[in-house]
Design a protein around this motif. Structure first.
Motif, short mmCIF file in Angstrom:
data_model
loop_
_atom_site.label_atom_id
_atom_site.label_comp_id
_atom_site.label_asym_id
_atom_site.label_seq_id
_atom_site.Cartn_x
_atom_site.Cartn_y
_atom_site.Cartn_z
N PRO A 108 -1.92 -5.35 41.64
CA PRO A 108 -1.35 -6.63 42.10
C PRO A 108 -0.75 -6.58 43.50
CG PRO A 108 -0.84 -6.30 39.79
CD PRO A 108 -1.49 -5.03 40.27
N GLY A 109 0.05 -5.57 43.78
CA GLY A 109 0.62 -5.44 45.11
C GLY A 109 -0.42 -5.13 46.16
N GLN A 112 -2.39 -8.37 46.96
CA GLN A 112 -1.55 -9.26 47.76
C GLN A 112 -1.51 -8.82 49.22
OE1 GLN A 112 2.75 -9.24 46.92
NE2 GLN A 112 2.63 -11.48 46.80
N ARG A 113 -1.35 -7.53 49.46
CA ARG A 113 -1.29 -7.03 50.83
C ARG A 113 -2.64 -7.17 51.53
NH1 ARG A 113 0.41 -0.86 52.71
NH2 ARG A 113 -0.59 -0.96 54.78
N HIS A 115 -5.07 -9.31 50.96
CA HIS A 115 -5.37 -10.71 51.27
C HIS A 115 -4.51 -11.22 52.42
CE1 HIS A 115 -7.36 -11.75 47.14
NE2 HIS A 115 -8.07 -10.93 47.89
N ARG A 116 -3.32 -10.67 52.54
CA ARG A 116 -2.44 -11.07 53.65
C ARG A 116 -2.95 -10.50 54.98
NH1 ARG A 116 1.82 -9.12 51.72
NH2 ARG A 116 1.95 -7.18 52.92
N GLU A 294 1.11 1.86 47.95
CA GLU A 294 1.56 1.03 46.84
C GLU A 294 1.97 1.90 45.65
OE1 GLU A 294 2.46 -2.40 44.51
OE2 GLU A 294 2.40 -1.92 46.66
#
Length: 310
Positions: A108-109, A112-113, A115-116, A294
């Motif tokens: 999950p983390g 998120q990173r 995609h950012r 992560e």
């Protein structure tokens, strides 16, 4: 030059869907057109790739080898374009296979990173057993996998981290210890709970049981770490859990007591694994760095009880 890249895409789509109609819809072409192109490829190659029938398109033994090679060619072409554009794997889509005992807690983390930092990057994740991950990597169904490297001989592996293994005990289990650790021999005579035999974790746990004089439960094989933790909470046995999952449980509060198994054999290494090409796919080193950082973040427990080895 035949088959063309587009025809290779047709072949792979039919193999993935098992239906010419579904493959045509997926590729936004007409079914007669795709069928004609498929027949043209088979004529050029001199061998049938699929057996067509009412039930769909069943791949032939020759077709399996052609599809595997077609995937590799398409991957190489995608890498060529990505290298020219300077973004490597982050210029397109990456199909990442991951063990279910690590994916839901690590990714999950990471997602998120990614995609950012890489907004055009499309990551497709598949959670599968060790055996299925190996098949997916060999067939080209998966581009890369996060798995235990010893299960994928001949592939390229980038070490990510090593997880320690923890014993999860019912809250009233007599083995519970205020020190937070257990020697391996403390598991003597205990019933150990783990995932099914298609997972590397089950083989590690079997080795620990043999060394400790315990036994692996033959009455229950978990389909997830949550499932074996819940069984341990009922007193059905001792669940063996890897560090990232254990760290997640500690933070949110758990229905079991977690004790680090103090033995070098109570660990597993995780790696980013990809096909053995002349060069690693451009950008895979960046992905490995993100995965490592992560994991380190998750495992940085305030009390230092849970740690990771890079």
């Amino acid at each position: 030059m035949r088959p063309t890249l587009r025809q290779l895409e047709y072949i792979v789509a039919v193999a993935d869907t098992g239906q010419i109609g579904l493959a045509a819809a997926q590729l936004n072409v007409s079914q007669p057109s795709l069928s004609a192109q498929l027949s043209e490829v088979e004529a050029d190659l001199g061998a049938p790739l699929f057996q067509r029938g009412r039930s769909g398109a069943k791949i032939t033994p020759v077709g399996e080898d052609v599809v595997r090679r077609a995937r590799q060619i398409l991957h190489e072409h995608k890498d060529l374009r990505a290298a020219a554009q300077g973004g490597g794997i982050f210029q397109g889509r990456l199909r990442l296979g991951v063990l279910p005992s690590i994916g839901p807690y690590l990714l999950p983390g990471v997602v998120q990173r990614l995609h950012r930092e890489h907004p055009h990057f499309r990551l497709i994740v598949r959670e599968e057993s060790t055996r299925d991950l190996d098949e997916g990597l060999r067939s080209g169904r998966l581009d890369m996998i996060i798995s235990t490297p010893e299960d994928h001989p001949g592939a390229q592996s980038t070490h990510l981290f090593t997880e320690q293994l923890w014993a999860a005990l019912a809250l009233d289990h007599p083995l519970r210890s205020p020190q937070g650790t257990l020697p391996l021999n403390a598991l003597s005579g205990q019933t150990l709970l783990t995932l099914g035999s298609g997972h590397r974790l089950s083989h590690i746990v079997a080795g620990l049981a043999a060394s400790a004089g315990g036994r692996v439960s033959d009455e229950y094989e978990g389909t997830s770490l949550d499932a074996i933790r819940l069984m341990a909470a009922t007193g059905a046995g001792v669940a063996i859990l890897p560090s990232i999952y254990a760290a997640t449980e500690r933070r949110r509060g758990t229905d079991v007591r977690l004790h680090l198994i103090n033995d070098p054999a109570a660990s597993r290494a995780l790696a980013l694994v990809q096909p053995n090409l002349p060069q690693p796919r451009p950008g895979s080193d960046v992905l490995a760095d993100v995965l490592q950082s992560e994991a380190a973040r998750i495992l940085a427990a305030p009390d230092g009880a849970i740690s990771v080895q890079n």
